[in-house]
Design a protein around this motif. Structure first.
Motif, PDB file in Angstrom:
ATOM      1  N   GLY A 215     -11.238  -0.694  10.403  1.00  0.00           N
ATOM      2  CA  GLY A 215     -10.028   0.049  10.724  1.00  0.00           C
ATOM      3  C   GLY A 215     -10.304   1.418  11.300  1.00  0.00           C
ATOM      4  N   VAL A 216     -11.439   2.012  10.929  1.00  0.00           N
ATOM      5  CA  VAL A 216     -11.786   3.334  11.462  1.00  0.00           C
ATOM      6  C   VAL A 216     -11.947   3.266  12.977  1.00  0.00           C
ATOM      7  CG1 VAL A 216     -13.480   5.207  11.428  1.00  0.00           C
ATOM      8  CG2 VAL A 216     -12.916   4.020   9.315  1.00  0.00           C
ATOM      9  N   GLY A 217     -12.652   2.253  13.445  1.00  0.00           N
ATOM     10  CA  GLY A 217     -12.860   2.101  14.883  1.00  0.00           C
ATOM     11  C   GLY A 217     -11.568   1.840  15.629  1.00  0.00           C
ATOM     12  N   VAL A 218     -10.675   1.030  15.038  1.00  0.00           N
ATOM     13  CA  VAL A 218      -9.393   0.725  15.678  1.00  0.00           C
ATOM     14  C   VAL A 218      -8.558   1.986  15.850  1.00  0.00           C
ATOM     15  CG1 VAL A 218      -7.211  -0.519  15.412  1.00  0.00           C
ATOM     16  CG2 VAL A 218      -9.356  -1.648  14.831  1.00  0.00           C
ATOM     17  N   VAL A 219      -8.453   2.790  14.776  1.00  0.00           N
ATOM     18  CA  VAL A 219      -7.653   4.009  14.828  1.00  0.00           C
ATOM     19  C   VAL A 219      -8.288   5.039  15.752  1.00  0.00           C
ATOM     20  CG1 VAL A 219      -6.730   5.935  13.480  1.00  0.00           C
ATOM     21  CG2 VAL A 219      -6.714   3.632  12.528  1.00  0.00           C
ATOM     22  N   PHE A 220      -9.601   5.193  15.675  1.00  0.00           N
ATOM     23  CA  PHE A 220     -10.274   6.208  16.487  1.00  0.00           C
ATOM     24  C   PHE A 220     -10.133   5.910  17.977  1.00  0.00           C
ATOM     25  CE2 PHE A 220     -14.021   8.193  18.485  1.00  0.00           C
ATOM     26  CZ  PHE A 220     -13.801   9.510  18.096  1.00  0.00           C
ATOM     27  N   MET A 221     -10.261   4.645  18.364  1.00  0.00           N
ATOM     28  CA  MET A 221     -10.108   4.279  19.770  1.00  0.00           C
ATOM     29  C   MET A 221      -8.679   4.544  20.236  1.00  0.00           C
ATOM     30  SD  MET A 221     -13.074   3.575  20.722  1.00  0.00           S
ATOM     31  CE  MET A 221     -12.650   3.078  22.389  1.00  0.00           C
TER      32      MET A 221
END
Length: 330
Positions: A215-221
């Motif tokens: 989820g971190v990667g999804v939100v950061f992108m």
């Protein structure tokens, strides 16, 4: 025989846009409150009843269905009215057709989502189609308003102004298309329940570049994409306001786009800081969705107007005179 005036068509377009706005709002409330299956896996009935039992969840879901149905009826009425009384205005007829088409598409996807569970990617696409339907209704309302208020001499004067550059036209279209991608990414964040992937704002978990997993990667992108969108919108607004002083409409649209995008950024921050407060979170999340929907509508309408102004300048300069019977793109 009933005949609709331009003023009546204008108010019909306003009502269609308002109903579409309420349908999008209702869809956002359904998503954020998790009320999508409060009527079970039944559609259009709710637990086998036309009028559902009085529970908060079922009323939220059924109210959304009601406004979606009204959106379909009003978009159908607009399509018929503009086809019947404004057939020469191909731009307005096109907006009405797109509104009807995407209301049907998103309604069908919504029904399928109730009957059979869908992936997060498909549900995000459902949000995207709803956004196109709303932006089409907004363009119909803005275009009809301009048509109703226009005068013949205004067309001639407008066409003789300094032409809109091809580079500015391309930038406007690219920004509108890119904003749709950002919307899809945001919807994907919501439907994968990744909102809590990044704590804090503007840093993500206390870092400028966190570990891009889950989820971190999804939100950061999504955050990076939103930052790029803000820079593109700021550039577009700057060029519209300072480089196109002959076109008050473009200047106003540029300013509106920048303000909406700026409020969108801050509403995104509000979403992050209210994740632990359900009452405040729902309002921040709804504001976030409605602001990006309005921004997308403004950018789409601005793209069409820039194309029309560019074409008008070409007609006056003699670059497009092959068919003088073609109506002007206003």
């Amino acid at each position: 025989m009933i005949f609709l005036t331009t003023n009546q068509l204008k108010w019909l377009s306003y009502l269609t846009c308002l109903i579409m706005f309420l349908a999008v709002l209702g869809g956002a409330v359904v998503t954020k409150t998790g009320s999508g299956l409060e009527c079970g896996n039944e559609w259009p009935l709710c637990h086998g009843k036309l009028i559902p039992a009085y529970t908060i969840g079922s009323m939220i879901e059924y109210t959304h269905r009601l406004f979606s149905g009204l959106a379909g009826l009003f978009s159908l009425a607009s399509m018929f009215a503009f086809w019947r009384y404004a057939r020469t205005r191909r731009d307005l007829l096109g907006y009405a057709f797109m509104t009807l088409l995407f209301v049907i598409v998103q309604g069908g996807m919504g029904a399928l989502a109730v009957i059979k569970s869908q992936s997060a990617a498909v549900m995000a696409l459902h949000m995207g189609f709803s956004l196109i339907a709303f932006s089409s209704a907004m363009m119909l309302a803005l275009g009809t308003k301009r048509w109703h208020e226009a005068r013949e001499y205004d067309h001639k004067l407008e066409a003789q102004k300094k032409p809109v550059s091809k580079a500015f036209r391309n930038l406007t279209c690219f920004t509108a298309i890119y904003s749709y991608i950002v919307v899809y990414m945001g919807a994907f964040v919501s439907h994968t329940d990744s909102q809590g992937g990044c704590s804090g704002w503007p840093l993500c978990n206390g870092e400028w570049v966190p570990e891009l997993s889950g989820g971190v990667g999804v939100v950061f992108m999504h955050r990076i994409a939103a930052l790029i969108l803000f820079m593109l919108t700021a550039l577009l607004g700057h060029l519209a306001f300072w480089k196109h002083k002959d076109y008050p409409e473009l200047r106003a649209l540029g300013v509106a786009a920048v303000l909406l995008c700026l409020m969108q950024v801050f509403s995104g921050a509000a979403v992050v800081y209210t994740l632990d407060n359900e009452r405040l979170y729902i309002f921040a999340a709804l504001a976030h969705i409605l602001l990006i929907a309005s921004l997308f509508g403004v950018l789409c309408y601005m793209s069409v107007r820039v194309w029309q102004l560019n074409r008008a300048s070409s007609v006056v300069s003699g670059k497009n005179v092959t068919n003088p019977m073609i109506p002007p793109p206003w």
